[in-house]
Design an enzyme around this catalytic site. Structure first.
Site, mmCIF file in Angstrom:
data_model
loop_
_atom_site.group_PDB
_atom_site.id
_atom_site.type_symbol
_atom_site.label_atom_id
_atom_site.label_comp_id
_atom_site.label_asym_id
_atom_site.label_seq_id
_atom_site.Cartn_x
_atom_site.Cartn_y
_atom_site.Cartn_z
ATOM 1 N N TRP A 102 0.828 -1.220 0.000
ATOM 2 C CA TRP A 102 0.000 0.000 0.000
ATOM 3 C C TRP A 102 0.852 1.255 0.000
ATOM 4 O O TRP A 102 0.555 2.222 -0.694
ATOM 5 C CB TRP A 102 -0.981 -0.014 1.170
ATOM 6 C CG TRP A 102 -2.011 -1.080 0.961
ATOM 7 C CD1 TRP A 102 -2.119 -2.261 1.648
ATOM 8 C CD2 TRP A 102 -3.027 -1.108 -0.050
ATOM 9 N NE1 TRP A 102 -3.153 -3.009 1.121
ATOM 10 C CE2 TRP A 102 -3.729 -2.331 0.100
ATOM 11 C CE3 TRP A 102 -3.425 -0.232 -1.055
ATOM 12 C CZ2 TRP A 102 -4.793 -2.694 -0.729
ATOM 13 C CZ3 TRP A 102 -4.490 -0.579 -1.888
ATOM 14 C CH2 TRP A 102 -5.161 -1.793 -1.719
ATOM 15 N N ASP A 184 -0.966 6.445 6.732
ATOM 16 C CA ASP A 184 -2.083 5.609 6.320
ATOM 17 C C ASP A 184 -2.254 4.570 7.421
ATOM 18 O O ASP A 184 -1.387 3.712 7.609
ATOM 19 C CB ASP A 184 -1.751 4.952 4.967
ATOM 20 C CG ASP A 184 -2.792 3.916 4.545
ATOM 21 O OD1 ASP A 184 -3.784 3.725 5.273
ATOM 22 O OD2 ASP A 184 -2.599 3.312 3.471
ATOM 23 N N LYS A 208 -11.812 -2.063 8.117
ATOM 24 C CA LYS A 208 -11.091 -3.113 8.832
ATOM 25 C C LYS A 208 -11.512 -3.130 10.310
ATOM 26 O O LYS A 208 -12.280 -3.986 10.718
ATOM 27 C CB LYS A 208 -9.566 -2.933 8.718
ATOM 28 C CG LYS A 208 -9.022 -3.320 7.343
ATOM 29 C CD LYS A 208 -8.869 -2.143 6.466
ATOM 30 C CE LYS A 208 -8.038 -2.335 5.229
ATOM 31 N NZ LYS A 208 -8.327 -3.429 4.342
HETATM 32 N N1 PMP Z 1 -4.008 1.295 2.645
HETATM 33 C C1 PMP Z 1 -4.067 0.152 3.367
HETATM 34 C C2 PMP Z 1 -3.076 -0.065 4.464
HETATM 35 C C3 PMP Z 1 -5.040 -0.797 3.071
HETATM 36 O O1 PMP Z 1 -5.095 -1.939 3.755
HETATM 37 C C4 PMP Z 1 -5.960 -0.548 2.030
HETATM 38 C C5 PMP Z 1 -7.065 -1.511 1.682
HETATM 39 N N2 PMP Z 1 -6.860 -2.814 1.895
HETATM 40 C C6 PMP Z 1 -5.837 0.631 1.305
HETATM 41 C C7 PMP Z 1 -4.860 1.543 1.657
HETATM 42 C C8 PMP Z 1 -6.767 0.956 0.177
HETATM 43 O O2 PMP Z 1 -7.986 1.277 0.750
HETATM 44 P P1 PMP Z 1 -9.289 1.552 -0.086
HETATM 45 O O3 PMP Z 1 -9.664 0.233 -0.704
HETATM 46 O O4 PMP Z 1 -10.245 2.010 0.966
HETATM 47 O O5 PMP Z 1 -8.983 2.567 -1.102
#
Ligand code: PMP
Length: 374
Positions: A102, A184, A208
């Site tokens: 991510w 994040d 989550k």
């Molecule tokens: N950052 C992290 C640490 C994540 O776990 C996720 C989703 N699994 C995201 C960003 C992306 O999130 P979204 O699907 O809400 O855009």
């Protein structure tokens, strides 16, 4: 009704009592004679509920009044772009600590935005390895050349795919920086007490630990947001959400409602201290099962940076991993398949994952191992 033991990475398990309360209020939200879905967001009951949701999140973190809790849409992925659009300017360079899949995406978006804005390309410090499990650690302390002139420093406190998490102390501790710190926290938000006042901005997709998908929680330092760019579209400016108490346009009303209920539940359980204790306990059960498996299960992650939210592990072969996931499903243990880009097994142990489910998982792991001759 048969409910499974849900180890999904997100959207993920929600506390049963939250679902029950939402169910009980489904046709008549706050005495309005209609569901929360049918209420206008410009009504007192809705506005009061949304303000309560924000206040409850702030209370869980003991957040000072310098910071604001916002609810926006677009997921954490949208924040990957929104953040640099707001915060890049004056020729300053952003710095990204990339400890997983991510963070890598976040840094890539920042690079695109920097180019569009004519700003220097962000500095990226990645722990990615060429061989084996790509991301298995956080940067060694003192290894990143932070500069006071960095536009901001971005990191991902917990990497959901790779099972890598920053700690609050020890060798994998979060860095201390003098420039604005941005995180994040999608997959470890509301899972442990943390001083969010030291962050300029924290963002998290709710799906989550904090609620359903569709609502993104942003916690922002108001003075920092005020100094951000004002020449980008108003909808993308943090100050727009701050000034309008997250009601500039239609918020994700059902999502905000469920976040409020989850925050209430966390408080009833003993707050973030209790969430952290349970996360430590549940993840230790799985890591101990790995450690005592005589090499049948292996964790690819540096022990100091092992996630308490997403425990990743491998079996001797991909065939055994597939058989493990299938047999686990047969016992009602679902969501254990690793992310498609890394494979392996991943047990996501968010706040609503019950201890008994984890005990059942650990018991299943021991039986599966014996069955396969270890
Ligand atoms: N950052 C992290 C640490 C994540 O776990 C996720 C989703 N699994 C995201 C960003 C992306 O999130 P979204 O699907 O809400 O855009």
């Amino acid at each position: 009704m048969q409910r499974v033991k849900n180890f999904n990475p997100g959207p993920a398990a929600l506390p049963r009592v939250v679902l029950e309360r939402a169910h009980a209020e489904w046709f008549d939200f706050a005495g309005t004679g209609m569901s929360v879905l049918e209420n206008s967001h410009r009504t007192k009951p809705y506005e009061a509920m949304q303000a309560d949701a924000a206040a409850r999140i702030a209370a869980l973190y003991k957040l000072p009044s310098t910071h604001e809790v916002l609810f926006v849409q677009g997921g954490a992925s949208t924040m990957f772009a929104t953040l640099p659009f707001n915060a890049l300017g004056d020729g300053k360079r952003a710095r990204y600590l990339v400890t997983g899949t991510w963070g890598e995406k976040a840094a890539k978006e920042a690079k695109t935005v920097a180019k569009l804005l004519g700003q220097p390309e962000p500095a990226v410090h990645s722990t990615k390895r060429a061989e084996g499990w790509a991301f298995a650690s956080v940067p060694a302390q003192g290894s990143v050349p932070f500069e006071a002139s960095d536009a901001y420093v971005h990191l991902t406190t917990n990497e959901t795919v790779d099972g890598v998490q920053f700690d609050l102390g020890g060798p994998a501790a979060l860095p201390t920086v003098s420039s604005p710190l941005v995180a994040d926290m999608s997959s470890d938000f509301v899972s442990r007490p943390m001083d969010l006042a030291k962050f300029a901005c924290v963002y998290a997709g709710a799906q989550k630990n904090a609620g359903p998908s569709g609502v993104t929680i942003v916690i922002v330092d108001k003075a920092w947001a005020d100094a951000c760019r004002n020449d980008i579209p108003v909808i993308f400016q943090f100050r727009t959400a701050i000034e309008n108490r997250s009601l500039y346009n239609t918020p994700p009303t059902l999502g905000v409602y469920l976040v409020r209920e989850v925050a209430r539940w966390i408080d009833e359980q003993g707050g973030l201290v209790a969430m952290e204790a349970m996360a430590d306990h549940k993840s230790k059960l799985v890591y101990d099962a790995i450690a005592s498996s005589a090499g049948f299960f292996t964790s690819p992650v540096d022990p100091a940076a092992r996630s308490r939210m997403n425990v990743v592990f491998r079996l001797p072969t991909p065939e055994l991993e597939a058989a493990f996931v299938k047999a686990a499903e047969g016992e009602g243990l679902v969501g254990l398949k690793g992310h498609r880009i890394v494979g392996g097994i991943r047990a996501s142990l968010y706040n609503a994952v019950e201890e008994t489910w984890v005990l059942d998982l650990v018991d299943f792991m021991a039986r599966f191992r014996k069955l396969h001759g270890h």
